[in-house]
Design a protein around this motif. Structure first.
Motif, PDB file in Angstrom:
ATOM      1  N   ALA A  78      44.412  31.571  40.377  1.00  0.00           N
ATOM      2  CA  ALA A  78      42.996  31.374  40.094  1.00  0.00           C
ATOM      3  C   ALA A  78      42.790  30.170  39.169  1.00  0.00           C
ATOM      4  CB  ALA A  78      42.405  32.632  39.465  1.00  0.00           C
ATOM      5  N   ALA A  79      43.657  30.026  38.175  1.00  0.00           N
ATOM      6  CA  ALA A  79      43.537  28.908  37.245  1.00  0.00           C
ATOM      7  C   ALA A  79      43.765  27.573  37.941  1.00  0.00           C
ATOM      8  CB  ALA A  79      44.532  29.075  36.098  1.00  0.00           C
ATOM      9  N   ALA A  80      44.629  27.570  38.962  1.00  0.00           N
ATOM     10  CA  ALA A  80      44.905  26.341  39.700  1.00  0.00           C
ATOM     11  C   ALA A  80      43.824  26.008  40.720  1.00  0.00           C
ATOM     12  CB  ALA A  80      46.254  26.458  40.400  1.00  0.00           C
ATOM     13  N   GLY A  81      42.904  26.936  40.964  1.00  0.00           N
ATOM     14  CA  GLY A  81      41.810  26.701  41.887  1.00  0.00           C
ATOM     15  C   GLY A  81      42.204  26.700  43.353  1.00  0.00           C
ATOM     16  N   LEU A  82      43.287  27.398  43.691  1.00  0.00           N
ATOM     17  CA  LEU A  82      43.732  27.441  45.079  1.00  0.00           C
ATOM     18  C   LEU A  82      42.940  28.471  45.872  1.00  0.00           C
ATOM     19  CD1 LEU A  82      47.608  27.301  44.600  1.00  0.00           C
ATOM     20  CD2 LEU A  82      46.081  25.426  45.245  1.00  0.00           C
ATOM     21  N   ALA A  83      42.760  28.207  47.160  1.00  0.00           N
ATOM     22  CA  ALA A  83      42.145  29.205  48.038  1.00  0.00           C
ATOM     23  C   ALA A  83      43.074  30.411  48.140  1.00  0.00           C
ATOM     24  CB  ALA A  83      41.906  28.601  49.423  1.00  0.00           C
ATOM     25  N   ALA A  84      42.516  31.591  47.960  1.00  0.00           N
ATOM     26  CA  ALA A  84      43.324  32.811  47.964  1.00  0.00           C
ATOM     27  C   ALA A  84      42.428  33.995  48.276  1.00  0.00           C
ATOM     28  CB  ALA A  84      44.012  33.008  46.612  1.00  0.00           C
ATOM     29  N   ARG A  85      43.053  35.135  48.578  1.00  0.00           N
ATOM     30  CA  ARG A  85      42.311  36.367  48.753  1.00  0.00           C
ATOM     31  C   ARG A  85      43.260  37.553  48.622  1.00  0.00           C
ATOM     32  NH1 ARG A  85      38.870  37.168  52.554  1.00  0.00           N
ATOM     33  NH2 ARG A  85      39.117  39.424  52.464  1.00  0.00           N
ATOM     34  N   PRO A  86      42.729  38.713  48.177  1.00  0.00           N
ATOM     35  CA  PRO A  86      43.544  39.928  48.167  1.00  0.00           C
ATOM     36  C   PRO A  86      43.865  40.345  49.601  1.00  0.00           C
ATOM     37  CG  PRO A  86      41.580  40.170  46.798  1.00  0.00           C
ATOM     38  CD  PRO A  86      41.389  38.940  47.615  1.00  0.00           C
ATOM     39  N   VAL A  87      44.992  41.037  49.787  1.00  0.00           N
ATOM     40  CA  VAL A  87      45.378  41.447  51.131  1.00  0.00           C
ATOM     41  C   VAL A  87      46.155  42.757  51.071  1.00  0.00           C
ATOM     42  CG1 VAL A  87      47.540  40.136  51.083  1.00  0.00           C
ATOM     43  CG2 VAL A  87      46.479  40.672  53.275  1.00  0.00           C
TER      44      VAL A  87
END
Length: 296
Positions: A78-87
């Motif tokens: 989150a701090a790096a600002g990468l696209a992500a999502r829980p799975v």
């Protein structure tokens, strides 16, 4: 943190699974909804997933970790600002975690709570995956990114690659200085050097010769033999990758040089540069999910 599996989408998943089980030397795990899961002799429920699709792409590369490590990842991603999502994983072994897309489209999945299975006998089965390598337009930038955002460590740099580890194994992944982004190759950890050599012989029995190898790499010092699979990607028999301490000092390109006309420690085999390059361009990255909050 451990590298567990790679998930591929391609046309002809059943035929690819047949090659990997009947010739390469994996064992079938199960088939779910048309996706073929193949395992090795170790405790992971599968090492390769093959999903039927209209065109080939690399869906994800999966690592397993503790719940505590997963929470650390959520914060750093989150701090790096990468696209992500829980799975939640619907694959064998289950688990829950996050999907993360790196700057060049590489999709990594991190799971906690994934179950293992009983090991099985088979001296010619791979034990596990030893590494999954990606082609990169900017390998240096990606190496810095995974150190910052994932807590991985760069082990060595050569003229060709940036090698990265997530545990004591010298590299669980690497980023090749290719000028484009895609899957470079998948390496299967064999029990020992004899298992690697028997694998080479088995493929020769089916009319296949190594695209490079046998040989021994510099960084990692692992024995290798690369083949171009009939369904497209570069796959590698490997064994005895070096274990490194926490304070291992990364090497620079000038530390990894060879005598003229050699590209590995042994120097006994040629390399099919053109054939490998074509195969390395086949499996591109694709994100088919929307980013969502990790709630950190």
């Amino acid at each position: 943190m451990k590298l567990r599996s790679v998930e591929l989408a391609l046309t002809g998943a059943a035929e690819a699974a047949a090659f990997l089980t009947d010739i390469w030397g994996m064992a079938p795990a199960e088939v779910r909804g048309g996706t073929h899961y193949l395992r090795g002799s170790g405790g992971f429920p599968y090492l390769v997933a093959l999903e039927e699709a209209a065109e080939p792409f690399l869906r994800s590369t999966t690592f397993v970790c503790s719940g505590e490590r997963l929470e650390e990842l959520k914060r750093s991603v989150a701090a790096a600002g990468l696209a992500a999502r829980p799975v939640l994983s619907n694959d064998p072994g289950g688990g829950e975690g996050i999907l993360v897309e790196l700057a060049e489209g590489e999709v990594l999945r991190f799971l906690a709570g994934a179950e293992e299975v009983e090991p099985i006998e088979g001296r010619d089965l791979p034990v596990k995956l030893t590494h999954v390598v990606f082609n990169s337009a900017d390998a240096e930038a990606t190496g810095h990114l995974v150190e910052q955002a994932l807590g991985f460590r760069v082990s060595d740099r050569t003229k060709g690659m940036v090698f990265v580890r997530c545990n004591e194994s010298h590299h669980s992944t690497a980023f090749a200085r290719a000028g484009f982004s895609s899957l470079n190759h998948i390496a299967f950890e064999m029990e020992d050097m004899d298992a690697v050599m028997r694998g080479i012989g088995r493929l020769r029995d089916h009319g296949m010769v190594p695209a490079w190898g046998p040989g021994r790499h510099g960084p990692g010092a692992n024995v290798f033999a690369y083949f171009i699979a009939p369904f497209g990607p570069v796959i590698e028999f490997s064994t005895a990758v070096e274990k490194v301490p926490e304070d291992y000092a990364p090497g620079a390109p000038e530390d990894w040089t060879w005598p003229p006309n050699r590209i590995d420690q042994w120097g006994m085999s040629d390399k099919d540069f053109d054939g490998l390059r074509k195969a390395e361009e086949m499996f591109r990255h694709r994100r088919d999910w929307e980013a969502a909050s990790l709630e950190v």
